[in-house]
Design an enzyme around this catalytic site. Structure first.
Site, PDB file in Angstrom:
ATOM      1  N   CYS A 143      11.614 -24.139 -36.546  1.00 24.72           N
ATOM      2  CA  CYS A 143      10.348 -24.832 -36.296  1.00 24.72           C
ATOM      3  C   CYS A 143       9.856 -25.563 -37.538  1.00 24.72           C
ATOM      4  CB  CYS A 143       9.287 -23.827 -35.840  1.00 24.72           C
ATOM      5  SG  CYS A 143       9.731 -22.986 -34.312  1.00 24.72           S
ATOM      6  N   ASN A 160      11.755 -14.239 -37.832  1.00 25.07           N
ATOM      7  CA  ASN A 160      12.822 -15.182 -37.505  1.00 25.07           C
ATOM      8  C   ASN A 160      13.481 -15.774 -38.733  1.00 25.07           C
ATOM      9  OD1 ASN A 160       9.983 -16.080 -37.216  1.00 25.07           O
ATOM     10  ND2 ASN A 160      10.879 -18.122 -37.336  1.00 25.07           N
TER      11      ASN A 160
END
Length: 424
Positions: free
Chosen positions: A357, A183
């Site tokens: 995140c 990611n």
């Protein structure tokens, strides 16, 4: 647009669908900075929102009920499941709708281990650069049950060596979990080779494909994976919907037991509106894949890289593998300029320094450290990801804005003047 309850395709497009511009622009993108954070989340495609709306306002029935109010929701749920399975190369009975990609990861990892009589005797293999949803599921198993976890290293490009996996496997290994595409860096892993190695030792292979599904062709059967995670909000569907591919014959212990929905693996009345949204998004993604979508994304990514290199000669280093890379992701480090500082001083763009995140942390990315980058280099990272509504003109403006900021952060007035003169 065709009704979500129909079996026909839904994209309302003609000609070269992936000019990208035939898709109606979401209201949220019409003003504000240039959006270059599609890896973090995608805007909901207006066609997706339109498809799900009737199941919020009109077709409210429980799809498991036995009266006419259940008919449309029941049919729509089946069509949505079929559209998603068509995108990932699965059968309809192999897809479980979940509340997120993270839930799908947890169901795959924890659910697979808990099928064993003694989870403390089970061994799981993952990698150092995995998504936190996978890493934390593994840590939870270790903390609660004593499950043994091995974290494979990656090379300087961020890839796992299948030979390292083969050496790590033991007779106790029940599961291997390696993401399809990172990611942060966009690096693609050799999933088919890893799956083959896992199967030679009788282990299952799970891949978190949240960043890959819809951006590159994904065929679960051809990859040979046993479990595969999808996240709707990476695919132009809303947040709060995901899915897990579960190969026929694979056993999982449900994390949410109850009424038997989703093949008994995820209880709770299905959110039909969100399932319809994911199915519609999958249909649109397939249409784009069939009409040159990955090539268009790669052209935009490479245009951005070329322009930044021209404007900031000698300052940029690209991260990741030169060939095995998501087409929409540009990950770079800028010599002498912190990634957070660049973004804070460039309000014309919305980008990221790494995984969403981890945003807000001033610590270097664990992914970049695992790839061998030093502390300072890792803090100089920028992740810029393009998407459905990105245009070449936006790319040029974004590169100009980033370069202007880097000039201010790295140069004296005299050297800035020389650089400007050299660019004319």
């Amino acid at each position: 647009m065709n009704s979500p309850g129909s079996n026909s395709a839904s994209p309302n497009t003609t000609g070269d669908a992936l000019a990208g511009l035939d898709a109606p622009v979401p209201a949220g993108l019409r003003e504000g900075p240039i959006y270059l954070d599609y890896n973090s989340t995608t805007p909901v495609d207006p066609r997706v929102a339109e498809a799900m709306l009737p199941f919020l306002t009109e077709h409210f029935g429980n799809p498991s009920s036995g009266h006419p109010y259940a008919d449309r929701p029941h049919r729509a749920l089946a069509v949505a499941r079929g559209r998603l399975t068509a995108l990932i190369g699965a059968a309809s009975e192999e897809v479980v709708f979940t509340g997120s990609g993270s839930e799908a990861d947890a169901l795959a990892i924890i659910g697979a281990v808990l099928t064993h009589r003694d989870p403390g005797q089970v061994h799981v293999v993952t990698q150092a650069t995995e998504h936190p949803a996978v890493l934390e599921a593994c840590r939870a198993l270790q903390r609660r049950h004593g499950t043994a976890i091995t974290y494979l290293p990656v090379d300087a490009h961020g890839r796992v060596d299948p030979a390292d996996l083969a050496r790590a496997l033991t007779p106790r290994t029940a599961l291997v979990s390696i993401m399809a595409a990172n990611n942060e860096t966009g690096v693609l892993q050799p999933i088919a080779e890893l799956a083959a190695a896992a199967h030679e030792h009788g282990a299952l292979l799970h891949t978190d494909a949240a960043q890959a599904v819809g951006k590159i062709p994904i065929d679960a059967a051809r990859l040979g994976v046993d479990l595969l995670t999808v996240a709707g909000h990476k695919l132009y569907a809303p947040k709060g919907i995901g899915a897990l591919y579960v190969r026929t014959g694979v056993l999982l212990e449900p994390l949410i037991p109850g009424g038997g929905q989703e093949h008994g693996l995820r209880a709770g009345t299905e959110n039909v509106a969100l399932a319809v949204a994911l199915g519609t998004a999958a249909d649109l993604a397939q249409h784009e894949l069939d009409h040159g979508g990955p090539d268009r994304m790669a052209r935009l990514r490479d245009l951005l890289a070329r322009r930044l290199n021209r404007l900031l000669p000698g300052l940029l280093t690209r991260t990741g593998h030169p060939d095995h890379l998501l087409p929409a992701t540009l990950h770079i480090t800028i010599d002498g300029a912190g990634g957070d500082d660049v973004l804070a001083a460039t309000p014309a763009i919305a980008g990221a320094t790494g995984s969403a995140c981890h945003e807000g942390s001033r610590e270097p990315s664990p992914v970049l450290l695992a790839m061998g980058q030093g502390h300072d280099q890792a803090l100089s990272a920028l992740r810029l990801s393009v998407g459905r509504w990105t245009t070449p003109e936006q790319i040029e403006r974004a590169a100009d804005a980033i370069a202007a900021t880097v000039d201010k952060l790295t140069s004296t007035p005299a050297t800035r003047g020389n650089k400007t003169a050299n660019r004319q």
